[in-house]
Write a protein that holds these residues in place. Sequence first.
Motif, mmCIF file in Angstrom:
data_model
loop_
_atom_site.group_PDB
_atom_site.id
_atom_site.type_symbol
_atom_site.label_atom_id
_atom_site.label_comp_id
_atom_site.label_asym_id
_atom_site.label_seq_id
_atom_site.Cartn_x
_atom_site.Cartn_y
_atom_site.Cartn_z
ATOM 1 N N THR A 254 -4.846 -36.744 -5.928
ATOM 2 C CA THR A 254 -4.030 -35.787 -5.172
ATOM 3 C C THR A 254 -2.566 -36.212 -5.157
ATOM 4 O O THR A 254 -1.660 -35.406 -5.406
ATOM 5 N N ILE A 255 -2.327 -37.497 -4.865
ATOM 6 C CA ILE A 255 -0.943 -37.992 -4.817
ATOM 7 C C ILE A 255 -0.314 -37.967 -6.208
ATOM 8 O O ILE A 255 0.864 -37.627 -6.368
ATOM 9 N N GLU A 256 -1.086 -38.303 -7.239
ATOM 10 C CA GLU A 256 -0.549 -38.291 -8.601
ATOM 11 C C GLU A 256 -0.166 -36.878 -9.030
ATOM 12 O O GLU A 256 0.865 -36.676 -9.682
ATOM 13 N N ASN A 257 -1.002 -35.885 -8.719
ATOM 14 C CA ASN A 257 -0.679 -34.491 -9.072
ATOM 15 C C ASN A 257 0.604 -34.035 -8.369
ATOM 16 O O ASN A 257 1.447 -33.351 -8.957
ATOM 17 N N LEU A 258 0.740 -34.392 -7.095
ATOM 18 C CA LEU A 258 1.942 -34.028 -6.342
ATOM 19 C C LEU A 258 3.168 -34.697 -6.947
ATOM 20 O O LEU A 258 4.223 -34.055 -7.142
ATOM 21 N N GLU A 259 3.016 -35.984 -7.314
ATOM 22 C CA GLU A 259 4.144 -36.716 -7.909
ATOM 23 C C GLU A 259 4.539 -36.104 -9.251
ATOM 24 O O GLU A 259 5.727 -35.978 -9.581
ATOM 25 N N ARG A 260 3.556 -35.677 -10.037
ATOM 26 C CA ARG A 260 3.832 -35.095 -11.345
ATOM 27 C C ARG A 260 4.634 -33.796 -11.216
ATOM 28 O O ARG A 260 5.588 -33.559 -11.961
ATOM 29 N N VAL A 261 4.253 -32.961 -10.246
ATOM 30 C CA VAL A 261 4.974 -31.690 -10.060
ATOM 31 C C VAL A 261 6.397 -31.945 -9.553
ATOM 32 O O VAL A 261 7.367 -31.304 -9.987
ATOM 33 N N LEU A 262 6.560 -32.906 -8.629
ATOM 34 C CA LEU A 262 7.898 -33.204 -8.107
ATOM 35 C C LEU A 262 8.820 -33.739 -9.207
ATOM 36 O O LEU A 262 10.012 -33.379 -9.265
ATOM 37 N N LYS A 263 8.296 -34.576 -10.077
ATOM 38 C CA LYS A 263 9.112 -35.089 -11.193
ATOM 39 C C LYS A 263 9.447 -33.991 -12.192
ATOM 40 O O LYS A 263 10.543 -33.954 -12.761
ATOM 41 N N GLN A 264 8.465 -33.081 -12.423
ATOM 42 C CA GLN A 264 8.743 -31.935 -13.289
ATOM 43 C C GLN A 264 9.869 -31.085 -12.706
ATOM 44 O O GLN A 264 10.772 -30.625 -13.419
ATOM 45 N N ALA A 265 9.861 -30.902 -11.378
ATOM 46 C CA ALA A 265 10.910 -30.124 -10.709
ATOM 47 C C ALA A 265 12.270 -30.821 -10.840
ATOM 48 O O ALA A 265 13.304 -30.162 -11.032
ATOM 49 N N ASP A 266 12.280 -32.168 -10.765
ATOM 50 C CA ASP A 266 13.532 -32.908 -10.935
ATOM 51 C C ASP A 266 14.105 -32.698 -12.326
ATOM 52 O O ASP A 266 15.322 -32.550 -12.508
ATOM 53 N N LEU A 267 13.233 -32.679 -13.345
ATOM 54 C CA LEU A 267 13.691 -32.447 -14.717
ATOM 55 C C LEU A 267 14.263 -31.039 -14.875
ATOM 56 O O LEU A 267 15.259 -30.835 -15.579
ATOM 57 N N VAL A 268 13.623 -30.079 -14.221
ATOM 58 C CA VAL A 268 14.109 -28.695 -14.313
ATOM 59 C C VAL A 268 15.462 -28.558 -13.630
ATOM 60 O O VAL A 268 16.391 -27.910 -14.145
ATOM 61 N N LYS A 269 15.602 -29.183 -12.454
ATOM 62 C CA LYS A 269 16.827 -29.018 -11.662
ATOM 63 C C LYS A 269 18.005 -29.821 -12.208
ATOM 64 O O LYS A 269 19.138 -29.355 -12.193
ATOM 65 N N PHE A 270 17.732 -31.028 -12.733
ATOM 66 C CA PHE A 270 18.826 -31.913 -13.100
ATOM 67 C C PHE A 270 18.944 -32.159 -14.600
ATOM 68 O O PHE A 270 20.018 -32.539 -15.066
ATOM 69 N N ALA A 271 17.884 -31.959 -15.357
ATOM 70 C CA ALA A 271 17.941 -32.184 -16.805
ATOM 71 C C ALA A 271 17.808 -30.882 -17.585
ATOM 72 O O ALA A 271 17.697 -30.918 -18.817
ATOM 73 N N LYS A 272 17.805 -29.745 -16.872
ATOM 74 C CA LYS A 272 17.715 -28.414 -17.498
ATOM 75 C C LYS A 272 16.476 -28.259 -18.379
ATOM 76 O O LYS A 272 16.514 -27.618 -19.443
ATOM 77 N N SER A 273 15.383 -28.880 -17.957
ATOM 78 C CA SER A 273 14.115 -28.742 -18.692
ATOM 79 C C SER A 273 13.542 -27.341 -18.463
ATOM 80 O O SER A 273 13.731 -26.747 -17.396
ATOM 81 N N LYS A 274 12.834 -26.802 -19.467
ATOM 82 C CA LYS A 274 12.258 -25.462 -19.367
ATOM 83 C C LYS A 274 10.760 -25.529 -19.690
ATOM 84 O O LYS A 274 10.347 -25.472 -20.852
ATOM 85 N N PRO A 275 9.909 -25.667 -18.670
ATOM 86 C CA PRO A 275 8.453 -25.715 -18.909
ATOM 87 C C PRO A 275 7.922 -24.364 -19.385
ATOM 88 O O PRO A 275 8.539 -23.318 -19.156
ATOM 89 N N LEU A 276 6.772 -24.412 -20.019
ATOM 90 C CA LEU A 276 6.127 -23.182 -20.500
ATOM 91 C C LEU A 276 5.484 -22.435 -19.336
ATOM 92 O O LEU A 276 5.331 -22.984 -18.231
ATOM 93 N N GLU A 277 5.085 -21.172 -19.596
ATOM 94 C CA GLU A 277 4.548 -20.331 -18.532
ATOM 95 C C GLU A 277 3.277 -20.931 -17.934
ATOM 96 O O GLU A 277 3.110 -20.943 -16.709
ATOM 97 N N TYR A 278 2.380 -21.441 -18.804
ATOM 98 C CA TYR A 278 1.127 -21.975 -18.260
ATOM 99 C C TYR A 278 1.392 -23.239 -17.452
ATOM 100 O O TYR A 278 0.682 -23.556 -16.488
ATOM 101 N N GLU A 279 2.439 -24.013 -17.826
ATOM 102 C CA GLU A 279 2.783 -25.218 -17.069
ATOM 103 C C GLU A 279 3.305 -24.859 -15.673
ATOM 104 O O GLU A 279 3.000 -25.539 -14.683
#
Length: 541
Positions: A254-279
């Motif tokens: 549970t904690i790992e899944n939450l951490e993974r989503v938060l880090k993905q959000a950091d990449l989107v907000k600060f590194a301009k990452s663009k995840p796919l629709e299913y992601e």
Amino acid sequence: MKKIILLLLLSTTIFAQQKRVETSIDTTKNKIGAEFKLTIKTSVDTLSKVVFPNLKNIGALEVIQSYPVDTVKNNDRYELIKKYGLTQFDSGRYVIPSIQILINKKPYQTDSIAVEVANVQVDTLKQKMYDIKDIQAANNALGDWWKYLLALIVILGIGAGIYWYLKNKQKKKIEEEVYKTPIEKATSLLNNLEKKELWQKGEIKEYYSELTDIARNYIEEAIEIPAMESTTSELILGLRAASVRKKMTLTPETIENLERVLKQADLVKFAKSKPLEYEITEDRNKIQKAILTLDNSIPVEVAVEEDTLLNEAQRQKQIALQLKKKRNNRIAVSVATVLFLLLATTFYFMVTKGFDYVKDNLIGHPSKELLEGEWVRSEYGNPSVIIKTPKVLKRTDLTKSLPKEGLALVKEMQSFVYGSLIDSFHLMVSTLKYKQEAQIDLKKSMEAYLQYMESQGAQNMIVKQEDYETREGITGLKSYGTFTRLNELTNEKDRMYYEILLFSQEGGLQQVLILHQEGDKYANEISERVLSSVELKQGGR
């Protein structure tokens, strides 16, 4: 300041150095609207380049005609003659200031010249006379439009402030009533986020920002750790520590899944990452599942009576907090009431008495404070000048500034001042006695003083002169008018008003000078009161 007094008291003739530029005028006395012809001459060699300025005004006089330059050849030199046609539509005595002429890029100054403009006499006996018209009431319906506009703006501002306050208070109250628990609030906000369809519109960064804010808000409210201001790493560490402290049944997944989503959000907000629709869909589901898992893992406490749960110290702490909150509310209401009354009072006086009244009485005005202060009547110099002033004048020593040849002629010199020439209000009284009696020409002394004021930065001088007589019958010369000067503090030009009184007694001079900003009604009252109090005491001490 010292140089001005020195020229005033010791000079009756202006000595000029030989100049390459000669200045003359066709007449020094003219009628309103008539033309003065100012002539500037210079003699140069054939290789020299002379530049005459193109001016619209020279001092207070208007340039109505700039004549072409006349050239007269004289052997191997040229005499260049430039003429300006000047006029003035207000009677008075004016000074044509120095003009800068460039000869081979080197500046040369012309002489300043005093001129007089007289009124045109009208023979009323030959004019057709008309009856005086009745007094007509002025239409002031539009004159006070700004007052109504200002009142409307203030009322709208108050209304908007009250509306904003009530709206936010009502919104907060509704949220507290609708979202009774943090999990209900988080679930509702997640559903609302999906309805916005942000990532479908390409606003992926905004979507992830709101998604993680919902999770952080829930963790902060439900688990009581500072999630909003923590980084992702700090949040995960705090969550693990809280799960141990609160004895939460959390799996590492549970904690790992939450951490993974938060880090993905950091990449989107600060590194301009663009995840796919299913992601994106998976991340949303992981957040929702993590929130539900966290909520289910929080131990449920058995409700007991508050009096048995809290000990006496805790209850006292709650009471103190409530008292502090009430006190802060009372302070806030009191401050708001005082500010409202102050603004209402200020606005009332602005509407009824005008902005100047509010500024002078609430903010303060230096000249007003001088006028309304305690005045003093003192005797200065020898032959003495008796005068009333708002402050006692301070003695200043000018003997050290006199040249040896000038000091040898002076028997006694005394000067007393308030302020300085660069202040908004300046007052000076000075007296001088020569060792040998001499006939002093007041007009030449005044002329020397005015020309030196101009050389020290006074521009666009308007000079008016008249004979002056004190209440004791002693006659003198009065000069008054306006000029502009550069304010060194603001780097802007100020319009100044001056009045000078000159008297000659027993081979000496007595002088009173007042200088203040034009339009200062309080300074005008001070000037009138000071000059009306002038008395001259004849005879030495």
